[in-house]
Design an enzyme around this catalytic site. Sequence first.
Site, PDB file in Angstrom:
ATOM      1  N   LYS A  22       0.839  -1.221   0.000  1.00 34.82           N
ATOM      2  CA  LYS A  22       0.000   0.000   0.000  1.00 34.82           C
ATOM      3  C   LYS A  22       0.865   1.259   0.000  1.00 34.82           C
ATOM      4  CE  LYS A  22      -2.368   1.222   4.023  1.00 34.82           C
ATOM      5  NZ  LYS A  22      -2.145   2.615   4.443  1.00 34.82           N
ATOM      6  N   SER A  23       1.861   1.305   0.893  1.00 41.62           N
ATOM      7  CA  SER A  23       2.714   2.503   0.955  1.00 41.62           C
ATOM      8  C   SER A  23       3.477   2.698  -0.353  1.00 41.62           C
ATOM      9  CB  SER A  23       3.724   2.370   2.096  1.00 41.62           C
ATOM     10  OG  SER A  23       3.065   2.405   3.329  1.00 41.62           O
ATOM     11  N   ARG A 124      -8.930  12.695  11.735  1.00 43.13           N
ATOM     12  CA  ARG A 124      -7.501  12.396  11.923  1.00 43.13           C
ATOM     13  C   ARG A 124      -6.715  13.691  12.143  1.00 43.13           C
ATOM     14  NH1 ARG A 124      -6.469   7.385   8.968  1.00 43.13           N
ATOM     15  NH2 ARG A 124      -4.426   7.405   9.971  1.00 43.13           N
ATOM     16  N   ASP A 319       1.277  -0.676  11.898  1.00 43.75           N
ATOM     17  CA  ASP A 319      -0.023  -1.052  11.314  1.00 43.75           C
ATOM     18  C   ASP A 319      -0.445  -2.472  11.690  1.00 43.75           C
ATOM     19  OD1 ASP A 319      -0.382   1.386  10.112  1.00 43.75           O
ATOM     20  OD2 ASP A 319       0.468   0.764   8.191  1.00 43.75           O
ATOM     21  N   ARG A 393      -8.318  -2.792   9.035  1.00 41.32           N
ATOM     22  CA  ARG A 393      -7.482  -3.741   9.779  1.00 41.32           C
ATOM     23  C   ARG A 393      -8.232  -4.330  10.991  1.00 41.32           C
ATOM     24  NH1 ARG A 393      -2.917  -2.889   6.725  1.00 41.32           N
ATOM     25  NH2 ARG A 393      -2.196  -0.745   6.567  1.00 41.32           N
TER      26      ARG A 393
HETATM   27  C1  S3P Z   1       2.171   5.101   6.120  1.00 40.61           C
HETATM   28  C2  S3P Z   1       2.663   5.481   7.333  1.00 40.61           C
HETATM   29  C3  S3P Z   1       2.053   5.108   8.618  1.00 40.61           C
HETATM   30  C4  S3P Z   1       1.091   3.947   8.458  1.00 40.61           C
HETATM   31  C5  S3P Z   1       0.189   4.100   7.276  1.00 40.61           C
HETATM   32  C6  S3P Z   1       0.991   4.218   5.996  1.00 40.61           C
HETATM   33  C7  S3P Z   1       2.844   5.542   4.890  1.00 40.61           C
HETATM   34  O1  S3P Z   1       1.323   6.212   9.128  1.00 40.61           O
HETATM   35  O2  S3P Z   1       0.338   3.800   9.635  1.00 40.61           O
HETATM   36  O3  S3P Z   1      -0.684   2.988   7.138  1.00 40.61           O
HETATM   37  O4  S3P Z   1       2.583   4.972   3.814  1.00 40.61           O
HETATM   38  O5  S3P Z   1       3.654   6.469   4.975  1.00 40.61           O
HETATM   39  P1  S3P Z   1       2.036   7.367  10.023  1.00 40.61           P
HETATM   40  O6  S3P Z   1       2.933   8.145   9.154  1.00 40.61           O
HETATM   41  O7  S3P Z   1       0.881   8.192  10.529  1.00 40.61           O
HETATM   42  O8  S3P Z   1       2.739   6.629  11.115  1.00 40.61           O
END
Ligand code: S3P
Length: 430
Positions: A22-23, A124, A319, A393
């Site tokens: 996903k990232s 958020r 996550d 999740r």
């Molecule tokens: C992500 C960073 C994380 C993670 C999110 C994806 C990203 O969030 O929880 O699912 O792709 O950079 P945070 O930056 O708020 O920790």
Amino acid sequence: MTQTISPRSCPLTGTYRPEGDKSLSHRALLFASLAEGESTIRRFLIGGVTRAMLRCLRALGVEWTLDEESHVLKVKGVGLKGFKTPDAPLDCGNSATTFRLLAGAVAAAGIECTLDGSEGLRKRPMARIIEPLRILGAEVESADNRAPLTFKPAKMGSINYVLPVASAQVKSCLLLAALSGNAPSAILEPGPSRDHTERMLAAMSARVRNFSEGYGAVVLPQSEPLKPLDTELAGDISSAAFLMVAATLLPGSDFVLEKVGINPTRTGIVDALRAMGAEITFENETEMAGEPVADIRIRAAKSLSGITIQGDLVVRMIDEFPAFMIAAAYATGETIVRDAAELRTKESDRIAIMAANLQALGVEIEEYPDGFRIQGTGKIPGGVTVHAQGDHRIAMSMALAALRAEAPVAIEHFEMLNESFPDFPRVLDL
Ligand code: S3P
């Protein structure tokens, strides 16, 4: 939709190759849009959150085509200043990654643009990007430090900033805006948040690198166009984590997850499960587009015991706590997690919602402001209805809880899992 899941009698065997991370999918799509030239991205994750990014970029004038069968995405980059002013506020859906990363790119693009999202996203925290973006020179307005945010054209300067909490989304937002700055910028972090942005941007010719000591990154203003990408994305370890827990829990399992990203900033869940007694090994380790990948083999655990987790490990598995909490409930003994207040700012307050759901399922759990304690007994009674509370999740972790529960579990809002892992029910035959 409510899904009732009965305990599963058969083990998890065979192989499965998870969709693109996903990232990485978010980054590849957005950075390709900011490059000049056409990018090809293979194994792009098609889910609710990435559809949000696709929709927003189209509204910003980026042309892309996505083959839904092969998951090949082609993107025509418009350059760092190439976004057009959209006709309406951009809807980032439930995706904070879309919102926060896009905010950095939009702030620097010299356009007027409003970023908005779902009711959940509007809750958020956004002060974490608003404050440093303003220091960088962004003109950004919001009523209450939450979405919607409205950006006006502005010139980026530079920033030297210490993030109060480790966050790859905030770091990435600032790095993207700082690419259009007038001097080098440095972002320091208290922990090892994922470094995919630094790796991918560097591969596209950006002058960005991580600090050799401590955490964070430094970036120089980008003087030449970003190069387009031609890349295949590593599989998502955060989706894989649900199947790691499933195979660990189901007696007789021997299961291989193929070509999964094992970037050390993401493998905390493997360390945590191994520390509990899980049998997880990496095979065929290699690299895909600058990211380490491996086939992850999981055999059913002979026994699982409670552990304590705090500090950097929390960041490296941020996550994965909903899935991990199910493993902790099926373990014997106490599991304690601290330093994890960030869990309260995710798609839901994951400490409160998981505590409520686990209690309903018959598990003993105590909340702390920054974590929780689970008293594992090796059993989950089940036989109740739980709610995903708009969180993909949580939906999937409740399915894990059902796998070995003593009675079926009904999960309301189960379809939320389509945000990040649409294949999940098929892989587990739910
Ligand atoms: C992500 C960073 C994380 C993670 C999110 C994806 C990203 O969030 O929880 O699912 O792709 O950079 P945070 O930056 O708020 O920790």
